[in-house]
Design an enzyme around this catalytic site. Sequence first.
Site, mmCIF file in Angstrom:
data_model
loop_
_atom_site.group_PDB
_atom_site.id
_atom_site.type_symbol
_atom_site.label_atom_id
_atom_site.label_comp_id
_atom_site.label_asym_id
_atom_site.label_seq_id
_atom_site.Cartn_x
_atom_site.Cartn_y
_atom_site.Cartn_z
ATOM 1 N N ASP A 42 -74.126 0.821 43.738
ATOM 2 C CA ASP A 42 -73.567 1.974 44.430
ATOM 3 C C ASP A 42 -72.105 2.141 44.014
ATOM 4 O O ASP A 42 -71.354 1.175 43.960
ATOM 5 C CB ASP A 42 -73.689 1.777 45.946
ATOM 6 N N ASN A 48 -82.038 6.284 54.071
ATOM 7 C CA ASN A 48 -81.597 7.414 54.876
ATOM 8 C C ASN A 48 -82.501 8.598 54.530
ATOM 9 O O ASN A 48 -82.715 8.889 53.353
ATOM 10 C CB ASN A 48 -80.140 7.766 54.568
ATOM 11 N N HIS A 106 -83.713 6.787 47.502
ATOM 12 C CA HIS A 106 -83.090 5.559 47.016
ATOM 13 C C HIS A 106 -83.101 4.538 48.137
ATOM 14 O O HIS A 106 -82.802 4.846 49.286
ATOM 15 C CB HIS A 106 -81.665 5.812 46.518
ATOM 16 N N LEU A 107 -83.437 3.325 47.763
ATOM 17 C CA LEU A 107 -83.447 2.208 48.704
ATOM 18 C C LEU A 107 -82.121 1.479 48.554
ATOM 19 O O LEU A 107 -81.795 0.982 47.472
ATOM 20 C CB LEU A 107 -84.627 1.291 48.382
ATOM 21 N N HIS A 108 -81.341 1.462 49.647
ATOM 22 C CA HIS A 108 -80.084 0.708 49.629
ATOM 23 C C HIS A 108 -80.394 -0.771 49.823
ATOM 24 O O HIS A 108 -81.057 -1.147 50.800
ATOM 25 C CB HIS A 108 -79.180 1.131 50.783
#
Length: 137
Positions: A55, A110, A123-125
């Site tokens: 990120d 989110n 997207h997977l944080h």
Amino acid sequence: MGLGCRETAAEFRASIPEGEEHHVSENDCLFCKIVAGEIPGDVVHVTERTVAFRDINGQAPTHVLVVPREHYANAAELAAGDPVASAELVTAAAAVAAAEGYDDYRLVYNTGAGVGQTVFHTHLHLLAGRPMTWPPG
Ligand code: AMP
Ligand code: ZN
């Protein structure tokens, strides 16, 4: 078929049956461009269906985004449209966490601007490396 240029993507889109357009790389999507290599990303892990990159505004010592190579707006659309890729996001995130030395980590999706989604390519944080509170803010 490559999707490296807009013309090729447009031709490919035209060949896709109506209702399945979400499989196509989107011209104005930031994460499609990172997947395609058109915008630089700090890529840390790749699989057949996923790309993981750091990120740009990291919120933890490890803050990596794992995205499907194909464009889906959110996690539920991905799960419905490509459950294998959906699972691969989680296993890829686990692999990155392990590679960076973490047994404990947080995964976050989110969905919707109301909870903070700003990029509408799911997207997977992956967050790890510091204590975290619950519930999240
Ligand atoms: P979300 O708010 O869940 O949509 O997450 C979007 C994330 O993308 C944020 O954490 C941003 O910091 C991150 N981001 C935005 N632009 C970039 C970029 N060019 N490279 C890497 N991460 C980015
Ligand atoms: Zn996209």
